[in-house]
Scaffold this motif. Structure first.
Motif, PDB file in Angstrom:
ATOM      1  N   UNK A 208       0.817  -1.221   0.000  1.00 54.52           N
ATOM      2  CA  UNK A 208       0.000   0.000   0.000  1.00 54.52           C
ATOM      3  C   UNK A 208       0.845   1.265   0.000  1.00 54.52           C
ATOM      4  N   UNK A 209       1.936   1.272   0.730  1.00 55.79           N
ATOM      5  CA  UNK A 209       2.797   2.455   0.752  1.00 55.79           C
ATOM      6  C   UNK A 209       3.420   2.709  -0.622  1.00 55.79           C
ATOM      7  N   UNK A 210       3.999   1.674  -1.223  1.00 54.01           N
ATOM      8  CA  UNK A 210       4.704   1.873  -2.478  1.00 54.01           C
ATOM      9  C   UNK A 210       3.757   2.175  -3.646  1.00 54.01           C
ATOM     10  N   UNK A 211       2.638   1.461  -3.724  1.00 55.97           N
ATOM     11  CA  UNK A 211       1.710   1.747  -4.818  1.00 55.97           C
ATOM     12  C   UNK A 211       1.110   3.145  -4.683  1.00 55.97           C
ATOM     13  N   UNK A 212       0.879   3.596  -3.457  1.00 58.98           N
ATOM     14  CA  UNK A 212       0.360   4.954  -3.248  1.00 58.98           C
ATOM     15  C   UNK A 212       1.363   5.991  -3.736  1.00 58.98           C
ATOM     16  N   UNK A 213       2.649   5.763  -3.455  1.00 58.86           N
ATOM     17  CA  UNK A 213       3.679   6.696  -3.916  1.00 58.86           C
ATOM     18  C   UNK A 213       3.789   6.696  -5.436  1.00 58.86           C
ATOM     19  N   UNK A 214       3.735   5.498  -6.043  1.00 56.26           N
ATOM     20  CA  UNK A 214       3.912   5.414  -7.492  1.00 56.26           C
ATOM     21  C   UNK A 214       2.688   5.881  -8.263  1.00 56.26           C
ATOM     22  N   UNK A 215       1.528   5.897  -7.639  1.00 54.76           N
ATOM     23  CA  UNK A 215       0.357   6.510  -8.272  1.00 54.76           C
ATOM     24  C   UNK A 215       0.489   8.029  -8.310  1.00 54.76           C
ATOM     25  N   UNK A 216       1.262   8.568  -7.370  1.00 52.21           N
ATOM     26  CA  UNK A 216       1.358  10.029  -7.247  1.00 52.21           C
ATOM     27  C   UNK A 216       2.625  10.619  -7.860  1.00 52.21           C
ATOM     28  N   UNK A 217       3.735   9.836  -7.887  1.00 52.65           N
ATOM     29  CA  UNK A 217       5.019  10.434  -8.274  1.00 52.65           C
ATOM     30  C   UNK A 217       5.822   9.554  -9.231  1.00 52.65           C
ATOM     31  N   UNK A 218       6.705  10.228  -9.970  1.00 52.99           N
ATOM     32  CA  UNK A 218       7.851   9.573 -10.589  1.00 52.99           C
ATOM     33  C   UNK A 218       9.018   9.794  -9.640  1.00 52.99           C
ATOM     34  N   UNK A 219       9.695   8.734  -9.249  1.00 52.99           N
ATOM     35  CA  UNK A 219      10.855   8.840  -8.370  1.00 52.99           C
ATOM     36  C   UNK A 219      12.089   9.003  -9.248  1.00 52.99           C
ATOM     37  N   UNK A 220      12.768  10.147  -9.111  1.00 54.27           N
ATOM     38  CA  UNK A 220      13.857  10.482 -10.023  1.00 54.27           C
ATOM     39  C   UNK A 220      15.137  10.829  -9.282  1.00 54.27           C
ATOM     40  N   UNK A 221      16.258  10.717 -10.024  1.00 51.58           N
ATOM     41  CA  UNK A 221      17.565  11.100  -9.471  1.00 51.58           C
ATOM     42  C   UNK A 221      17.650  12.619  -9.386  1.00 51.58           C
ATOM     43  N   UNK A 222      18.350  13.141  -8.373  1.00 47.11           N
ATOM     44  CA  UNK A 222      18.570  14.587  -8.304  1.00 47.11           C
ATOM     45  C   UNK A 222      19.403  15.054  -9.502  1.00 47.11           C
ATOM     46  N   UNK A 223      19.277  16.306  -9.903  1.00 43.28           N
ATOM     47  CA  UNK A 223      20.068  16.828 -11.026  1.00 43.28           C
ATOM     48  C   UNK A 223      21.564  16.609 -10.804  1.00 43.28           C
ATOM     49  N   UNK A 224      22.233  16.112 -11.832  1.00 42.05           N
ATOM     50  CA  UNK A 224      23.673  15.890 -11.751  1.00 42.05           C
ATOM     51  C   UNK A 224      24.084  14.557 -11.163  1.00 42.05           C
ATOM     52  N   UNK A 225      23.133  13.798 -10.609  1.00 43.15           N
ATOM     53  CA  UNK A 225      23.437  12.481 -10.027  1.00 43.15           C
ATOM     54  C   UNK A 225      23.133  11.402 -11.066  1.00 43.15           C
ATOM     55  N   UNK A 226      24.131  10.578 -11.391  1.00 40.22           N
ATOM     56  CA  UNK A 226      23.944   9.548 -12.408  1.00 40.22           C
ATOM     57  C   UNK A 226      23.330   8.271 -11.842  1.00 40.22           C
ATOM     58  N   UNK A 227      23.651   7.962 -10.589  1.00 40.00           N
ATOM     59  CA  UNK A 227      23.128   6.741  -9.977  1.00 40.00           C
ATOM     60  C   UNK A 227      23.312   6.819  -8.464  1.00 40.00           C
TER      61      UNK A 227
END
Length: 494
Positions: free
Chosen positions: A448-467
């Motif tokens: 429930x926690x993860x699906x709720x987050x993924x329905x609301x957001x794209x989880x992305x790397x901060x600018x300038x961070x490759x991995x």
């Protein structure tokens, strides 16, 4: 003078020989393993050999076999590696391995009450009560699911406040996950800024990071000295007292209020049980309740929060897998809200979540057991009251059971038609008499926690961070290194 020294030297030599013979004889009763040296036992094999990391036990099993003994000073610890061996131990000999192993460090900070570190009738009574009470409070039912959904939505709101900018997700995750447990134990939640909550989180983090450290090992080897010296082990004792004092405050508050309402939470039910059990030999008292609170809080909070941290890190590093999850959720559920039963309609999402748990199993080793009687595992005899530790990490990386164990591969849990498949090797929540009693609640939280987050957001790397680094920090648990992510609202990323 020379005449006196010679008999004395001979006596010392005889005593040393007798000591070595006694030591050799006692070691013969146990499975073979690394050479045990005086004082440090077999720890030299880790410190000066293969190093301490999540693969340490796996490397030793390749050399010494699936059942071997690692001596911690003069204390034998038998380790089980490989799925079939662990299964034989935990399931085939469930009763014989139902004890909880202790150590000088555990004895120093715990009272042997509660659930996790108790044994015998005390443990059986406390565990049985916890299982029944958690069921009364809704574990595995819609009422518990509704409570988890509230905290999942609060986490979404906290992420949204960052407005897509880089932030460390650790504390919001710990707060939201722990509030599920707090609501069950205390009947209320803690706000993120609550000082008692922050102190509790800091205490748990310090205690778990101390586990497996040099200070911890020195305490196990020289407890009679370490008890008299300052150091981080003394801070662990202070932090343990902080945790217990929070429990005592909640117990006192509940005692004052209980007469005015029906039982609403774990503490209420426990206090009522104490009232009913007037027998002076009863294992139910306020000290046991306090220990139960700390046991359930650590188990219900720290492990689940670590899973969430690893899940967000791994998915941030893998936008292609994240996109597939989002597409499956959108195609199957559309804009409707998510419930736990939906995991049956989301095979890819379910497979990814299981693969996260396999790929980054958060416990350094399995939970230690103690033999309640003599037992034979494989071809080896293990005496009564021996600590036995199953190497769960090895099970999840065994190439005999997993196609690509070193890779993050959701196909480990999918058949050729894309249907989710259960795996008998997936012993994440343990097995046998000491299996995790919060398994269903944990699974519900994760989904429930993860699906709720993924329905609301794209989880992305901060600018300038490759991995983001996927290296683990080894302690009592395997934690990710500190990191930041960006939770970009999906509407603005289209």
């Amino acid at each position: 003078m020379v005449a006196i020294q010679e008999p004395l030297s001979a006596l010392l030599a005889i005593l040393l020989l007798l000591y070595l013979m006694k030591r050799w004889w006692s070691h013969q009763r146990y499975p073979p393993g690394p050479l045990s040296l005086p004082i440090i036992g077999g720890l030299w094999r880790i410190r000066f050999g293969i190093g301490l990391n999540e693969r340490t036990i796996n490397k030793m099993s390749k050399q010494y076999g699936n059942v071997y003994t690692l001596w911690l000073g003069d204390m034998p610890i038998v380790l089980l590696s490989g799925f079939e061996t662990v299964k034989e131990g935990l399931i085939g000999h469930s009763e014989e391995l139902s004890g909880k192993g202790s150590s000088p460090y555990v004895t120093f900070i715990k009272r042997g009450k509660g659930i996790t570190f108790s044994n015998g009738d005390l443990w059986k009574q406390q565990r049985r009560f916890a299982v029944v009470t958690m069921r009364k409070l809704g574990t595995g039912r819609k009422s518990m699911e509704s409570q988890i959904e509230v905290d999942a939505q609060k986490l979404v709101e906290i992420f949204a406040c960052e407005k897509g900018q880089p932030f460390d997700p650790a504390l919001p995750i710990i707060n939201s996950v722990s509030n599920v447990t707090c609501n069950m134990l205390f009947g209320h939640r803690f706000p993120l800024e609550d000082e008692n909550f922050k102190e509790l989180v800091d205490s748990i983090e310090f205690i778990t990071k101390f586990g497996g450290s040099l200070g911890h090992i020195l305490f196990e080897l020289f407890p009679w000295i370490m008890k008299r010296l300052p150091g981080p082990h003394m801070k662990v004792l202070e932090r343990t007292k902080i945790m217990l004092s929070l429990g005592k405050k909640e117990i006192l508050k509940h005692k004052e209020e209980l007469s005015s309402h029906e039982p609403q939470d774990f503490i209420d039910y426990y206090l009522l049980h104490i009232e009913k059990k007037k027998d002076p030999t009863s294992t139910f008292d306020e000290d046991s309740l306090d220990d139960c609170i700390s046991d359930l809080f650590i188990a219900g909070t720290h492990v689940s929060a670590l899973f969430m941290q690893w899940a967000i890190l791994l998915l941030t590093n893998r936008p292609d897998i994240q996109d597939k999850i989002i597409k499956e959720i959108d195609d199957v559920l559309g804009s409707s809200s998510i419930c736990y039963e939906d995991h049956k309609q989301l095979p890819y999402t379910n497979a990814v979540f299981h693969e996260i748990m396999r790929y980054r199993f958060v416990v350094f080793m399995g939970i230690g057991r103690q033999t309640t009687k003599d037992v034979n595992i494989g071809r080896y005899f293990i005496p009564k009251e021996t600590v036995v530790i199953p190497d769960m990490y090895d099970i999840f990386y065994d190439p005999q059971h997993w196609e690509t164990p070193e890779e993050f591969n959701p196909n480990h849990f999918l058949d050729k038609d894309g249907n989710f498949i259960t795996r008998k090797e997936f012993l994440l929540f343990g097995a046998g008499a000491r299996a995790c009693l919060g398994e269903h609640m944990g699974r519900m939280q994760h989904f429930l926690f993860l699906t709720s987050l993924l329905k609301a957001f794209h989880l992305q790397l901060p600018p300038g961070v490759k991995e983001l680094s996927e290296e683990t920090v080894v302690g009592m648990f395997l934690t990710p290194k500190p990191h930041k992510i960006c939770a970009v609202p999906r509407e603005s990323s289209s």
